[in-house]
Design a protein around this motif. Structure first.
Motif, short mmCIF file in Angstrom:
data_model
loop_
_atom_site.label_atom_id
_atom_site.label_comp_id
_atom_site.label_asym_id
_atom_site.label_seq_id
_atom_site.Cartn_x
_atom_site.Cartn_y
_atom_site.Cartn_z
N ASN A 116 -1.42 9.35 -12.54
CA ASN A 116 -1.21 9.24 -13.98
C ASN A 116 -1.47 7.80 -14.41
O ASN A 116 -0.79 6.88 -13.95
CB ASN A 116 0.22 9.65 -14.31
CG ASN A 116 0.54 9.54 -15.79
OD1 ASN A 116 -0.15 8.87 -16.55
ND2 ASN A 116 1.61 10.21 -16.19
N PRO A 117 -2.44 7.56 -15.30
CA PRO A 117 -2.75 6.18 -15.72
C PRO A 117 -1.55 5.43 -16.28
O PRO A 117 -1.47 4.22 -16.18
CB PRO A 117 -3.84 6.36 -16.78
CG PRO A 117 -4.43 7.69 -16.51
CD PRO A 117 -3.32 8.53 -15.93
N GLU A 118 -0.59 6.14 -16.87
CA GLU A 118 0.60 5.48 -17.41
C GLU A 118 1.56 5.04 -16.30
O GLU A 118 2.44 4.24 -16.55
CB GLU A 118 1.31 6.42 -18.39
CG GLU A 118 0.49 6.69 -19.64
CD GLU A 118 1.18 7.65 -20.59
OE1 GLU A 118 2.35 7.99 -20.38
OE2 GLU A 118 0.53 8.06 -21.57
N GLN A 119 1.39 5.55 -15.10
CA GLN A 119 2.24 5.18 -13.97
C GLN A 119 1.54 4.22 -12.99
O GLN A 119 2.20 3.49 -12.27
CB GLN A 119 2.68 6.43 -13.20
CG GLN A 119 3.56 7.37 -13.98
CD GLN A 119 4.94 6.77 -14.19
OE1 GLN A 119 5.53 6.20 -13.28
NE2 GLN A 119 5.44 6.89 -15.40
N GLN A 120 0.20 4.23 -12.96
CA GLN A 120 -0.54 3.48 -11.95
C GLN A 120 -0.25 1.99 -11.96
O GLN A 120 -0.23 1.35 -10.91
CB GLN A 120 -2.04 3.72 -12.10
CG GLN A 120 -2.47 5.08 -11.63
CD GLN A 120 -3.95 5.32 -11.86
OE1 GLN A 120 -4.56 4.72 -12.74
NE2 GLN A 120 -4.51 6.22 -11.07
N TRP A 121 -0.02 1.40 -13.11
CA TRP A 121 0.24 -0.04 -13.18
C TRP A 121 1.48 -0.43 -12.40
O TRP A 121 1.62 -1.56 -11.96
CB TRP A 121 0.37 -0.49 -14.64
CG TRP A 121 1.60 0.04 -15.31
CD1 TRP A 121 1.72 1.21 -15.98
CD2 TRP A 121 2.88 -0.58 -15.35
NE1 TRP A 121 3.01 1.38 -16.44
CE2 TRP A 121 3.75 0.27 -16.07
CE3 TRP A 121 3.39 -1.77 -14.85
CZ2 TRP A 121 5.08 -0.03 -16.29
CZ3 TRP A 121 4.73 -2.06 -15.08
CH2 TRP A 121 5.55 -1.20 -15.80
N ARG A 122 2.39 0.52 -12.19
CA ARG A 122 3.64 0.23 -11.47
C ARG A 122 3.46 0.24 -9.95
O ARG A 122 4.36 -0.19 -9.24
CB ARG A 122 4.70 1.26 -11.85
CG ARG A 122 5.08 1.19 -13.32
CD ARG A 122 6.10 2.24 -13.70
NE ARG A 122 7.29 2.10 -12.84
CZ ARG A 122 8.10 3.10 -12.55
NH1 ARG A 122 7.87 4.30 -13.02
NH2 ARG A 122 9.15 2.90 -11.78
N THR A 123 2.33 0.74 -9.43
CA THR A 123 2.20 0.90 -7.98
C THR A 123 1.98 -0.42 -7.25
O THR A 123 2.35 -0.54 -6.09
CB THR A 123 1.06 1.87 -7.61
OG1 THR A 123 -0.18 1.36 -8.10
CG2 THR A 123 1.31 3.25 -8.18
N VAL A 124 1.36 -1.41 -7.88
CA VAL A 124 1.12 -2.71 -7.23
C VAL A 124 1.57 -3.83 -8.16
O VAL A 124 1.18 -3.86 -9.33
CB VAL A 124 -0.37 -2.91 -6.87
CG1 VAL A 124 -0.58 -4.27 -6.22
CG2 VAL A 124 -0.87 -1.79 -5.97
N LYS A 125 2.39 -4.70 -7.64
CA LYS A 125 2.83 -5.89 -8.38
C LYS A 125 2.47 -7.12 -7.54
O LYS A 125 2.36 -7.03 -6.32
CB LYS A 125 4.34 -5.86 -8.61
CG LYS A 125 4.79 -4.70 -9.46
CD LYS A 125 6.30 -4.69 -9.60
CE LYS A 125 6.75 -3.47 -10.37
NZ LYS A 125 8.21 -3.37 -10.43
N ALA A 126 2.34 -8.26 -8.20
CA ALA A 126 2.00 -9.50 -7.50
C ALA A 126 2.79 -10.65 -8.11
O ALA A 126 3.18 -10.60 -9.28
CB ALA A 126 0.51 -9.78 -7.59
N GLY A 127 3.02 -11.67 -7.30
CA GLY A 127 3.74 -12.84 -7.81
C GLY A 127 3.70 -13.97 -6.80
O GLY A 127 2.93 -13.94 -5.83
N ALA A 128 4.54 -14.95 -7.01
CA ALA A 128 4.61 -16.12 -6.13
C ALA A 128 6.08 -16.47 -5.89
O ALA A 128 6.93 -16.26 -6.76
CB ALA A 128 3.89 -17.30 -6.76
N ASP A 129 6.38 -16.97 -4.71
CA ASP A 129 7.71 -17.44 -4.35
C ASP A 129 7.59 -18.75 -3.61
O ASP A 129 6.62 -18.97 -2.85
CB ASP A 129 8.43 -16.47 -3.41
CG ASP A 129 9.07 -15.29 -4.11
OD1 ASP A 129 9.61 -15.47 -5.22
OD2 ASP A 129 9.04 -14.19 -3.54
N SER A 130 8.56 -19.62 -3.79
CA SER A 130 8.72 -20.83 -3.00
C SER A 130 10.05 -20.72 -2.28
O SER A 130 11.05 -20.31 -2.89
CB SER A 130 8.71 -22.07 -3.88
OG SER A 130 7.48 -22.20 -4.54
N PHE A 131 10.08 -21.08 -1.01
CA PHE A 131 11.30 -21.04 -0.21
C PHE A 131 11.62 -22.45 0.30
O PHE A 131 10.73 -23.21 0.63
CB PHE A 131 11.12 -20.11 1.01
CG PHE A 131 10.92 -18.67 0.64
CD1 PHE A 131 11.99 -17.80 0.58
CD2 PHE A 131 9.64 -18.18 0.39
CE1 PHE A 131 11.80 -16.47 0.26
CE2 PHE A 131 9.45 -16.84 0.07
CZ PHE A 131 10.53 -15.99 -0.01
#
Length: 133
Positions: A116-131
């Protein structure tokens, strides 16, 4: 033109790390999530990860973490059950001599209707972290 990872690696000049980071130990990120890492002599990484953010509003229980280290480079992943997050980054030593791990992450998750195109955007997320230790 888009290059594959292999093309990028083999066409990019690499250099030896300028400072050695010991990835073993307790690391905390900007959200107060934390991980405890153990690195074997062969470069295998094991440990646990506790996320400070969850759907329940508090920290998660500890989840197993695994990955690998090569010099000042690190990659590790956590399987949350309905999602998997992978981090890749490098260790740096700042001007004050404090070790940091700078990473980019991807998270893939199961959604009710992945076609479902309205759900597909939720399948992959990206970001950055510093530890920091």
């Amino acid at each position: 033109m888009i290059k594959s990872a292999e093309q990028t690696y083999f066409s990019t000049k690499t250099v030896a790390p300028t400072a050695t980071v010991d990835f073993n130990g307790h690391w905390v990120n900007e959200l107060t999530s934390f991980m405890d890492l153990t690195v074997s002599a062969s470069g295998d990484v094991t440990g646990t990860y506790v996320s400070a953010v969850s759907d329940q509003g508090g920290p998660t229980p500890p989840f197993p973490l695994s990955g690998t280290v090569s010099g000042d480079l690190i990659s590790f992943r956590v399987n949350w059950g309905e999602a998997i997050t992978s981090w890749v980054g490098h260790g740096v030593v700042d001007a004050a001599g404090k070790s940091q791990i700078l990473t980019l992450w991807y998270e893939v998750m199961a959604v009710p209707d992945e076609l479902n195109p309205e759900q597909q955007w939720r399948t992959v997320k990206a970001g950055a972290d510093s530890f920091w230790q």
